[in-house]
Scaffold this active site. Structure first.
Site, PDB file in Angstrom:
ATOM      1  N   ASP A 105      49.257 105.293 124.308  1.00 47.84           N
ATOM      2  CA  ASP A 105      50.413 105.266 123.562  1.00 47.84           C
ATOM      3  C   ASP A 105      50.289 105.275 121.986  1.00 47.84           C
ATOM      4  O   ASP A 105      50.741 106.373 121.462  1.00 47.84           O
ATOM      5  CB  ASP A 105      51.436 103.786 123.692  1.00 47.84           C
ATOM      6  CG  ASP A 105      51.521 103.535 125.243  1.00 47.84           C
ATOM      7  OD1 ASP A 105      51.512 104.763 125.869  1.00 47.84           O
ATOM      8  OD2 ASP A 105      51.579 102.356 125.754  1.00 47.84           O
TER       9      ASP A 105
ATOM     10  N   GLU B  31      47.763 110.151 129.690  1.00 47.00           N
ATOM     11  CA  GLU B  31      48.247 111.304 128.875  1.00 47.00           C
ATOM     12  C   GLU B  31      47.960 112.009 127.872  1.00 47.00           C
ATOM     13  O   GLU B  31      47.597 113.244 127.848  1.00 47.00           O
ATOM     14  CB  GLU B  31      49.963 110.839 128.544  1.00 47.00           C
ATOM     15  CG  GLU B  31      50.590 111.905 128.029  1.00 47.00           C
ATOM     16  CD  GLU B  31      52.149 111.460 127.460  1.00 47.00           C
ATOM     17  OE1 GLU B  31      52.581 110.807 128.213  1.00 47.00           O
ATOM     18  OE2 GLU B  31      52.536 111.977 126.642  1.00 47.00           O
TER      19      GLU B  31
HETATM   20  O1  TRH Z   1      44.549 105.030 127.392  1.00 44.46           O
HETATM   21  P1  TRH Z   1      45.163 105.461 128.486  1.00 44.46           P
HETATM   22  O2  TRH Z   1      44.874 105.101 129.817  1.00 44.46           O
HETATM   23  O3  TRH Z   1      46.529 105.848 128.031  1.00 44.46           O
HETATM   24  C1  TRH Z   1      47.916 105.652 128.979  1.00 44.46           C
HETATM   25  C2  TRH Z   1      48.616 106.587 129.054  1.00 44.46           C
HETATM   26  O4  TRH Z   1      49.102 107.024 127.748  1.00 44.46           O
HETATM   27  C3  TRH Z   1      49.815 106.496 129.976  1.00 44.46           C
HETATM   28  O5  TRH Z   1      50.838 107.516 129.969  1.00 44.46           O
HETATM   29  C4  TRH Z   1      50.362 105.214 129.638  1.00 44.46           C
HETATM   30  O6  TRH Z   1      51.481 104.933 130.268  1.00 44.46           O
HETATM   31  C5  TRH Z   1      49.293 104.085 129.627  1.00 44.46           C
HETATM   32  O7  TRH Z   1      48.367 104.426 128.870  1.00 44.46           O
HETATM   33  C6  TRH Z   1      49.696 102.650 129.638  1.00 44.46           C
HETATM   34  O8  TRH Z   1      44.794 107.117 128.340  1.00 44.46           O
HETATM   35  P2  TRH Z   1      45.043 108.226 127.238  1.00 44.46           P
HETATM   36  O9  TRH Z   1      46.612 108.581 127.398  1.00 44.46           O
HETATM   37  O10 TRH Z   1      44.158 109.274 127.735  1.00 44.46           O
HETATM   38  O11 TRH Z   1      44.797 107.783 125.928  1.00 44.46           O
HETATM   39  C7  TRH Z   1      43.480 107.546 125.654  1.00 44.46           C
HETATM   40  C8  TRH Z   1      43.398 107.577 124.073  1.00 44.46           C
HETATM   41  O12 TRH Z   1      41.948 107.193 123.694  1.00 44.46           O
HETATM   42  C9  TRH Z   1      43.206 109.257 123.560  1.00 44.46           C
HETATM   43  O13 TRH Z   1      43.994 109.202 122.434  1.00 44.46           O
HETATM   44  C10 TRH Z   1      42.025 109.625 123.489  1.00 44.46           C
HETATM   45  C11 TRH Z   1      41.335 108.356 122.937  1.00 44.46           C
HETATM   46  N1  TRH Z   1      39.871 108.297 122.843  1.00 44.46           N
HETATM   47  C12 TRH Z   1      39.333 108.242 121.898  1.00 44.46           C
HETATM   48  O14 TRH Z   1      39.673 108.268 120.851  1.00 44.46           O
HETATM   49  N2  TRH Z   1      37.936 107.764 122.020  1.00 44.46           N
HETATM   50  C13 TRH Z   1      37.200 107.917 123.277  1.00 44.46           C
HETATM   51  O15 TRH Z   1      35.811 107.725 123.284  1.00 44.46           O
HETATM   52  C14 TRH Z   1      37.746 108.203 124.322  1.00 44.46           C
HETATM   53  C15 TRH Z   1      37.201 107.743 125.820  1.00 44.46           C
HETATM   54  C16 TRH Z   1      39.262 108.153 124.098  1.00 44.46           C
END
Ligand code: TRH
Length: 395
Positions: A20, A280
């Site tokens: 988010d 997402e």
């Molecule tokens: O963290 P998430 O599981 O987020 C989710 C989704 O947004 C989902 O729709 C929502 O309803 C739920 O949370 C509650 O996975 P997502 O969306 O991929 O977000 C991860 C973020 O972390 C993304 O901005 C990429 C970032 N990231 C980094 O910056 N560094 C890293 O090393 C990694 C692995 C990810």
């Protein structure tokens, strides 16, 4: 009348994980840096923000990062006046904006464009709901639902204007790629193997996949950010899953990476041959990498996420059966028996053989989706249009 919006506020409640705030931060930065808007981002949970953006000061009520004003959203009780209200106000995922802020919005002339930025889905109904208005039950305010999506009847996806060029430059510079991976501790031998990044929820069948990869002929290096699939990674390592920890069994090497800042996560996706992503934001970033990816979708009650997964695969998989079968099994949405390594081996072997095809599909898909315009531009165009409608004609 000035219709181009000059300022914008985003309210973000971190429900779980980092997606988010990851999405809101990306949108905030892009609107500030590319469009010059004055952007304020209210966020309720600074530690989650800090994880993807290490510059965040956990103790600050207000701070400035990359030109964006970050406010710690501690309570609903704050007092606001008309001066606090920006041209566009976004509530992310239907979070409740503080009542006093809403009252100040209602007192403005013209009123701000108020948007509910929704979650991403490939389902057909999204097109019918995108941009629908909803009147506030008491105040003279109308909010519009703004849905990201994959077609030209939705808001599109977040994509920065310089991203393509950055990715292209990085991927065509083996020295830069090797230096990046070396900085994460990846050795030259590991760089020469099939490189897989792994980001998934804890219930993913990682142990089964590791068992399959261990017994395949080709060397595989699996790069796992700290805190991801901890049980399976620790079992494989026989040690704590700290950044830098690595171990090889058979054909598989697993290496734990630090959780990197967002721009480096993009580079990781660009540098790997296959990416496992989730939720997402990482799911969308994988679509800009021109590399094959497997999506672990955020689980929902009554397996609603299976419907969403299939809706996406129907648009994306372009008849590549191995991609569909593996993706569904990874999300426990498939018909295949994947209880043991034999089932996973039967899924992995065709997927592995199809990786070049899937890579070509990834390029076509990126072009197809980007033809719909990016979410930040679509959102600003929509807001400008709303601002040009005389108040008496508004829904
Ligand atoms: O963290 P998430 O599981 O987020 C989710 C989704 O947004 C989902 O729709 C929502 O309803 C739920 O949370 C509650 O996975 P997502 O969306 O991929 O977000 C991860 C973020 O972390 C993304 O901005 C990429 C970032 N990231 C980094 O910056 N560094 C890293 O090393 C990694 C692995 C990810």
């Amino acid at each position: 009348m000035q219709t181009q919006p000059q300022s914008l506020t985003i309210f973000c409640k971190v429900v779980d994980n980092y997606g988010d705030i990851g999405i809101c931060w990306r949108l905030a930065r892009q609107l500030r840096q590319e469009r010059g808007l004055a952007v304020t981002l209210w966020v309720d949970h600074l530690p989650s923000f800090h994880r993807i953006c290490p510059e965040v000061d956990l103790a600050a009520d207000q701070q400035q990062i990359a030109g964006v004003t970050i406010r710690h959203w501690r309570t609903q009780e704050g007092e606001f006046s008309r001066e606090d209200i920006t041209d566009i106000v976004i509530e992310f995922f239907g979070c409740d904006i503080p009542p006093s802020y809403m009252a100040a919005m209602a007192a403005c002339h013209p009123r701000p464009v108020w948007l509910n930025l929704e979650g991403l889905s490939a389902e057909d109904w999204v097109e019918g709901c995108h941009a629908l208005p909803s009147m506030h039950p008491r105040l003279p305010l109308t909010k519009h639902f703004f849905f990201p999506g994959f077609t030209n009847k939705t808001g599109g996806l977040l994509h920065e204007s310089a991203l393509e060029e950055e990715r292209r430059r990085f991927q065509s510079d083996p020295t830069a790629m090797a230096a990046f991976l070396a900085r994460l501790g990846v050795t030259p031998a590991q760089m020469a193997s099939l490189k897989v990044s792994l980001f998934c929820y804890p219930h993913a069948p990682v142990a089964e996949l590791f068992a399959t990869w261990q017994d395949t002929g080709d060397a595989i290096t699996c790069l796992v950010p700290e805190g991801v699939a901890v049980d399976a990674v620790q079992a494989f390592l026989g040690a704590a899953a700290r950044p830098g920890a690595t171990r090889t069994h058979g054909a598989l090497t697993v290496r734990v990476l630090p959780f990197v800042a967002q721009p480096d996560y993009d580079r990781l996706l660009w540098a790997c041959d296959l990416n496992f992503v989730r939720g997402e934001d990482s799911f969308v970033r994988a679509q800009w990498a021109d590399k094959p990816f497997i999506w672990h979708i955020y689980p929902q009650d009554k397996n609603l996420h299976h419907v969403k997964l299939r809706a996406f695969l129907q648009r994306y998989s372009a008849g590549i059966a191995s991609l569909s079968a593996f993706s569904q099994a990874w999300n426990k949405a498939g018909a295949e028996d994947t209880d043991g390594p034999a089932g996973w081996s039967a899924l992995w072997t065709p997927l592995h053989a199809d990786l070049p095809n899937i890579g070509h599909r990834a390029v076509d898909w990126r072009r197809q989706v980007l033809a719909n315009g990016d979410l930040a531009s679509n959102l600003l165009n929509f807001a400008a249009l709303q601002r040009s409608v005389p108040a008496e004609n508004k829904v």
